[in-house]
Design a protein around this motif. Sequence first.
Motif, PDB file in Angstrom:
ATOM      1  N   ALA A  95       0.964  -0.774  -0.302  1.00  0.00           N
ATOM      2  CA  ALA A  95       0.260   0.367   0.017  1.00  0.00           C
ATOM      3  C   ALA A  95       1.379   1.124   0.149  1.00  0.00           C
ATOM      4  O   ALA A  95       0.591   2.470  -0.704  1.00  0.00           O
ATOM      5  N   LEU A 137      -4.293   4.029  -6.467  1.00  0.00           N
ATOM      6  CA  LEU A 137      -3.871   2.898  -5.918  1.00  0.00           C
ATOM      7  C   LEU A 137      -5.087   1.959  -6.863  1.00  0.00           C
ATOM      8  O   LEU A 137      -4.128   0.959  -6.603  1.00  0.00           O
ATOM      9  N   ILE A 138      -5.636   2.397  -7.470  1.00  0.00           N
ATOM     10  CA  ILE A 138      -6.388   1.784  -8.742  1.00  0.00           C
ATOM     11  C   ILE A 138      -5.433   1.049  -9.606  1.00  0.00           C
ATOM     12  O   ILE A 138      -5.416  -0.269 -10.522  1.00  0.00           O
ATOM     13  N   ALA A 180      -2.971  -1.189  -8.635  1.00  0.00           N
ATOM     14  CA  ALA A 180      -2.665  -2.250  -7.893  1.00  0.00           C
ATOM     15  C   ALA A 180      -2.526  -3.296  -9.107  1.00  0.00           C
ATOM     16  O   ALA A 180      -2.733  -4.446  -9.017  1.00  0.00           O
ATOM     17  N   LEU A 198      -7.646  -3.867  -1.905  1.00  0.00           N
ATOM     18  CA  LEU A 198      -8.565  -2.260  -1.401  1.00  0.00           C
ATOM     19  C   LEU A 198      -9.592  -1.884  -0.617  1.00  0.00           C
ATOM     20  O   LEU A 198      -9.883  -1.115   0.103  1.00  0.00           O
TER      21      LEU A 198
END
Length: 243
Positions: free
Chosen positions: A49, A117-118, A121, A128
């Motif tokens: 993360a 993040l999206i 990932a 998430l």
Amino acid sequence: MVRSEWTKVWTTPGTAWLLITMVVATAGVSVLAAAVTGCPDTGCTVDVAKVNLTGVQLGQAVVAILAVLVVGGEYSSGMIRTTFAAVPRRLTVLAAKALIVTGVVVVTAAIAVAAALIISARLLPLSLGNGTVLRAAGGSVLYLGLIGLLALGVATAVRDPAAAVGAVLGLLYVFPIFGLATTDPDFQRHLQQIGPMAAGLAVQATTGLDTLPISPWRGLAVLAAWAAAALLAGGLLVRLRDA
């Protein structure tokens, strides 16, 4: 007053481009960091993360510039005299600016962090919906909002935009630089506990929490204290000095 400050922000040249740059920089650097970690091919030993939120460290510089221009631009143009003539209560003006900066930065930061993040990932998978990941994401948004308030306070105190940007970035990066320059682990840990960037970014950690120099929320509280101190100093000086 708030409506007036809102209008000023969106009529200031470069505001929209700075916000777009913040989103692109935050997401872009995060994707790059995720791509070069070597996970999961070689086994992942990093805090996924935190890696996927690396771009926040660049995005904060754009936030600082934006917040500085909100007040520094008026000082450099002389428009601040008109503002204070229209609203003699100077702390009310500062409060309105702080409210607008917080709202604009937090909304844009939420978009930037979500995009980081999206997209990241896909290269460095993580859940998430995990509670610690959500805390890291939400904390990163709050972190950027507090950086905006810190920069606003410094700009109000310094008044010169270039000097204010330099002061904010120096404040953020001087503690990590000193940490790298020293070989004393206790001193390094202390610097990480009191530095606004190092302490604030602890909120992104999702693994090894018991080994952190400072816990995630306490770290964010340290940054909040820096921001509050900057706003307090700016508020006092704006009342005491001539425009």
